[in-house]
Motif scaffolding. Structure first.
Motif, mmCIF file in Angstrom:
data_model
loop_
_atom_site.group_PDB
_atom_site.id
_atom_site.type_symbol
_atom_site.label_atom_id
_atom_site.label_comp_id
_atom_site.label_asym_id
_atom_site.label_seq_id
_atom_site.Cartn_x
_atom_site.Cartn_y
_atom_site.Cartn_z
ATOM 1 N N ALA A 50 0.834 -1.205 0.000
ATOM 2 C CA ALA A 50 0.000 0.000 0.000
ATOM 3 C C ALA A 50 0.869 1.256 0.000
ATOM 4 O O ALA A 50 0.560 2.238 -0.687
ATOM 5 N N VAL A 51 1.965 1.225 0.751
ATOM 6 C CA VAL A 51 2.848 2.391 0.804
ATOM 7 C C VAL A 51 3.558 2.588 -0.537
ATOM 8 O O VAL A 51 3.693 3.720 -1.012
ATOM 9 N N ILE A 52 3.967 1.519 -1.179
ATOM 10 C CA ILE A 52 4.606 1.635 -2.501
ATOM 11 C C ILE A 52 3.612 2.206 -3.508
ATOM 12 O O ILE A 52 3.973 3.063 -4.334
ATOM 13 N N ALA A 53 2.354 1.793 -3.471
ATOM 14 C CA ALA A 53 1.338 2.361 -4.362
ATOM 15 C C ALA A 53 1.158 3.850 -4.077
ATOM 16 O O ALA A 53 1.041 4.665 -5.004
ATOM 17 N N PHE A 54 1.160 4.228 -2.812
ATOM 18 C CA PHE A 54 1.082 5.629 -2.399
ATOM 19 C C PHE A 54 2.277 6.399 -2.949
ATOM 20 O O PHE A 54 2.132 7.515 -3.470
ATOM 21 N N PHE A 55 3.479 5.815 -2.871
ATOM 22 C CA PHE A 55 4.684 6.461 -3.412
ATOM 23 C C PHE A 55 4.549 6.710 -4.913
ATOM 24 O O PHE A 55 4.985 7.733 -5.416
ATOM 25 N N GLY A 56 3.964 5.744 -5.623
ATOM 26 C CA GLY A 56 3.759 5.935 -7.051
ATOM 27 C C GLY A 56 2.898 7.151 -7.326
ATOM 28 O O GLY A 56 3.185 7.946 -8.235
ATOM 29 N N ALA A 57 1.847 7.338 -6.532
ATOM 30 C CA ALA A 57 0.988 8.510 -6.690
ATOM 31 C C ALA A 57 1.736 9.787 -6.307
ATOM 32 O O ALA A 57 1.620 10.815 -6.987
ATOM 33 N N LEU A 58 2.522 9.729 -5.234
ATOM 34 C CA LEU A 58 3.309 10.906 -4.839
ATOM 35 C C LEU A 58 4.272 11.315 -5.951
ATOM 36 O O LEU A 58 4.461 12.506 -6.209
ATOM 37 N N PHE A 59 4.876 10.335 -6.583
ATOM 38 C CA PHE A 59 5.808 10.599 -7.686
ATOM 39 C C PHE A 59 5.091 11.377 -8.792
ATOM 40 O O PHE A 59 5.637 12.304 -9.368
ATOM 41 N N GLN A 60 3.838 11.011 -9.066
ATOM 42 C CA GLN A 60 3.040 11.681 -10.097
ATOM 43 C C GLN A 60 2.624 13.092 -9.686
ATOM 44 O O GLN A 60 2.297 13.913 -10.539
ATOM 45 N N ALA A 61 2.616 13.381 -8.383
ATOM 46 C CA ALA A 61 2.161 14.683 -7.894
ATOM 47 C C ALA A 61 3.112 15.812 -8.284
ATOM 48 O O ALA A 61 2.727 16.979 -8.243
ATOM 49 N N GLY A 62 4.347 15.468 -8.652
ATOM 50 C CA GLY A 62 5.282 16.491 -9.102
ATOM 51 C C GLY A 62 5.805 17.402 -8.007
ATOM 52 O O GLY A 62 6.185 18.534 -8.256
ATOM 53 N N ILE A 63 5.864 16.904 -6.789
ATOM 54 C CA ILE A 63 6.368 17.705 -5.671
ATOM 55 C C ILE A 63 7.865 17.481 -5.537
ATOM 56 O O ILE A 63 8.341 16.346 -5.555
ATOM 57 N N SER A 64 8.600 18.568 -5.412
ATOM 58 C CA SER A 64 10.039 18.476 -5.142
ATOM 59 C C SER A 64 10.280 18.982 -3.726
ATOM 60 O O SER A 64 9.472 19.737 -3.177
ATOM 61 N N VAL A 65 11.361 18.552 -3.120
ATOM 62 C CA VAL A 65 11.675 18.984 -1.758
ATOM 63 C C VAL A 65 13.093 19.536 -1.688
ATOM 64 O O VAL A 65 13.979 19.122 -2.436
ATOM 65 N N ASP A 66 13.270 20.511 -0.798
ATOM 66 C CA ASP A 66 14.593 21.034 -0.499
ATOM 67 C C ASP A 66 14.610 21.466 0.966
ATOM 68 O O ASP A 66 13.659 21.204 1.701
ATOM 69 N N ASN A 67 15.693 22.105 1.370
ATOM 70 C CA ASN A 67 15.828 22.564 2.746
ATOM 71 C C ASN A 67 15.590 21.400 3.721
ATOM 72 O O ASN A 67 14.869 21.517 4.706
ATOM 73 N N ILE A 68 16.225 20.262 3.419
ATOM 74 C CA ILE A 68 16.015 19.030 4.185
ATOM 75 C C ILE A 68 17.010 18.967 5.341
ATOM 76 O O ILE A 68 18.215 19.142 5.148
#
Length: 140
Positions: A50-68
């Motif tokens: 379920a988490v891997i499927a969620f990750f696939g959707a997150l990947f499609q969301a086009g969100i990038s992260v910085d300031n980590i």
């Protein structure tokens, strides 16, 4: 492997789109991932598939992260602070976020996302992900 290094490995594999590597090397089979909000991706995902499927959707969301930034609590929990960024048309979205990673048996086990601006996350996700109409979206 130190707990923070495990989270960094997840980021590295996610950036490469290597979901099988994440599943095999980083995630505990009985893990959970909780995403707050009132949008199509929110909720508690139970189990690695379920988490891997969620990750696939997150990947499609086009969100990038910085300031980590990372820290590790005395119980081994990894705390991550980052800024997420999304773009829809000419509008830029900013998501201040903190995520906690509980570790069990050397793998990521319980993840909780804590957002600093839930309304913006909800609006962004509802724009990126549309639900099917009824009856297609209703469970059998």
């Amino acid at each position: 492997m130190a707990n923070t290094e495990l989270v960094l490995k997840m980021y590295d594999l996610f950036g490469k789109g290597d979901m099988e590597g994440i599943k095999r090397e980083v995630f505990h089979p009985d893990m959970s991932w909780t995403m707050p909000g009132h949008h199509p991706l929110s909720g508690r995902m139970e189990g690695v598939d379920a988490v891997i499927a969620f990750f696939g959707a997150l990947f499609q969301a086009g969100i990038s992260v910085d300031n980590i930034h990372f820290g590790e609590l005395d119980d081994g929990t990894v705390v991550e602070k980052h800024t997420g960024h999304g773009q829809i048309g000419s509008e830029a979205f900013i998501f201040p976020t903190c995520t906690t990673y509980g570790i069990k048996d050397g793998k990521i086990f319980e993840v909780r996302v804590h957002t600093g601006d839930q309304h913006t996350v909800d609006r962004y996700m509802w724009t990126m992900f549309k639900l099917k109409g009824i009856p297609a979206r209703l469970a059998e």
